[in-house]
Design a protein around this motif. Structure first.
Motif, PDB file in Angstrom:
ATOM      1  N   VAL A 103       0.748  -1.131   0.122  1.00 33.96           N
ATOM      2  CA  VAL A 103       0.021  -0.088  -0.084  1.00 33.96           C
ATOM      3  C   VAL A 103       0.804   1.133  -0.010  1.00 33.96           C
ATOM      4  O   VAL A 103       0.564   2.161  -0.740  1.00 33.96           O
ATOM      5  CB  VAL A 103      -1.022  -0.047   1.335  1.00 33.96           C
TER       6      VAL A 103
ATOM      7  N   MET B 195      -9.674  -0.882  -4.151  1.00 32.54           N
ATOM      8  CA  MET B 195      -8.836  -1.379  -3.088  1.00 32.54           C
ATOM      9  C   MET B 195      -9.002  -0.426  -1.935  1.00 32.54           C
ATOM     10  O   MET B 195      -9.174  -0.483  -0.798  1.00 32.54           O
ATOM     11  CB  MET B 195      -7.459  -1.774  -3.410  1.00 32.54           C
TER      12      MET B 195
ATOM     13  N   GLN C  93     -12.260  -0.089  -0.192  1.00 32.55           N
ATOM     14  CA  GLN C  93     -12.374  -1.353   0.663  1.00 32.55           C
ATOM     15  C   GLN C  93     -11.622  -1.051   1.844  1.00 32.55           C
ATOM     16  O   GLN C  93     -12.061  -1.253   2.986  1.00 32.55           O
ATOM     17  CB  GLN C  93     -11.824  -2.582  -0.084  1.00 32.55           C
ATOM     18  N   MET C  94     -10.524  -0.335   1.836  1.00 34.26           N
ATOM     19  CA  MET C  94      -9.548  -0.110   2.903  1.00 34.26           C
ATOM     20  C   MET C  94     -10.178   0.897   3.799  1.00 34.26           C
ATOM     21  O   MET C  94     -10.391   0.952   4.988  1.00 34.26           O
ATOM     22  CB  MET C  94      -8.289   0.270   2.472  1.00 34.26           C
ATOM     23  N   GLN C  95     -10.866   1.789   3.198  1.00 32.71           N
ATOM     24  CA  GLN C  95     -11.396   2.988   3.899  1.00 32.71           C
ATOM     25  C   GLN C  95     -12.758   2.276   4.554  1.00 32.71           C
ATOM     26  O   GLN C  95     -13.041   2.809   5.742  1.00 32.71           O
ATOM     27  CB  GLN C  95     -12.097   3.866   2.806  1.00 32.71           C
TER      28      GLN C  95
ATOM     29  N   ALA D  18     -13.206  -0.839   5.782  1.00 35.11           N
ATOM     30  CA  ALA D  18     -12.587  -1.610   6.650  1.00 35.11           C
ATOM     31  C   ALA D  18     -12.061  -0.633   7.965  1.00 35.11           C
ATOM     32  O   ALA D  18     -12.448  -0.839   9.073  1.00 35.11           O
ATOM     33  CB  ALA D  18     -11.576  -2.321   6.178  1.00 35.11           C
ATOM     34  N   MET D  19     -11.438   0.445   7.713  1.00 34.57           N
ATOM     35  CA  MET D  19     -11.071   1.223   8.671  1.00 34.57           C
ATOM     36  C   MET D  19     -12.271   1.876   9.448  1.00 34.57           C
ATOM     37  O   MET D  19     -12.311   2.109  10.914  1.00 34.57           O
ATOM     38  CB  MET D  19     -10.177   2.757   7.927  1.00 34.57           C
TER      39      MET D  19
END
Length: 133
Positions: free
Chosen positions: A3, A93, A96-98, A100-101
């Motif tokens: 990342v 991606m 998705q990461m945002q 999950a955070m």
């Protein structure tokens, strides 16, 4: 790690063409030890970026970004593997990461609210258990 490289690659490739032909070499050192833990070399061209690195835990890696094609490749030559990502995949991606955070932050808020209702002794025990995390 990927990342970080991905973010760096996108940011650097958006830089002006004046950086074309630039080479940046970086070494990560441990205080008191002259041996590099990790080395990274970044090659910049007008619309392309190449990052070559050597990580002690995962070995050699290469990241290539082609701005015109909007494609990024991650390669691990010692393993004979590579991954190709398009701009749309990178954006997905990131989303998705945002997400999950956001979920993790919400879970932490719920846990803090539940801990506030515990008796002081139990709350102290929970805080002690959570300290290292």
């Amino acid at each position: 790690m990927k990342v970080l490289i991905l973010s760096m690659a996108v940011a650097v490739c958006l830089a002006p063409a004046a950086l074309a032909g630039t080479v940046i070499k970086q070494q990560e050192l441990t205080p008191g030890n002259a041996t590099a833990r990790q080395t990274v070399t970044i090659y910049l061209d007008a619309d392309k970026l190449r990052v070559e690195g050597n990580n002690p835990s995962s070995g050699q890696y290469v990241v290539i970004f082609d701005k015109a094609k909007q494609v990024m490749w991650f390669a691990e030559p010692s393993k004979g593997t590579y991954l190709e990502l398009t701009a749309a995949q990178v954006q997905a991606m990131g989303a998705q990461m945002q997400g999950a955070m956001s979920q993790m932050q919400e879970a932490m808020k719920q846990m803090e609210a539940e801990m506030a209702n515990l008796p002081p002794q139990q709350r102290a025990m929970m805080e002690q258990m959570m300290k290292g995390r």
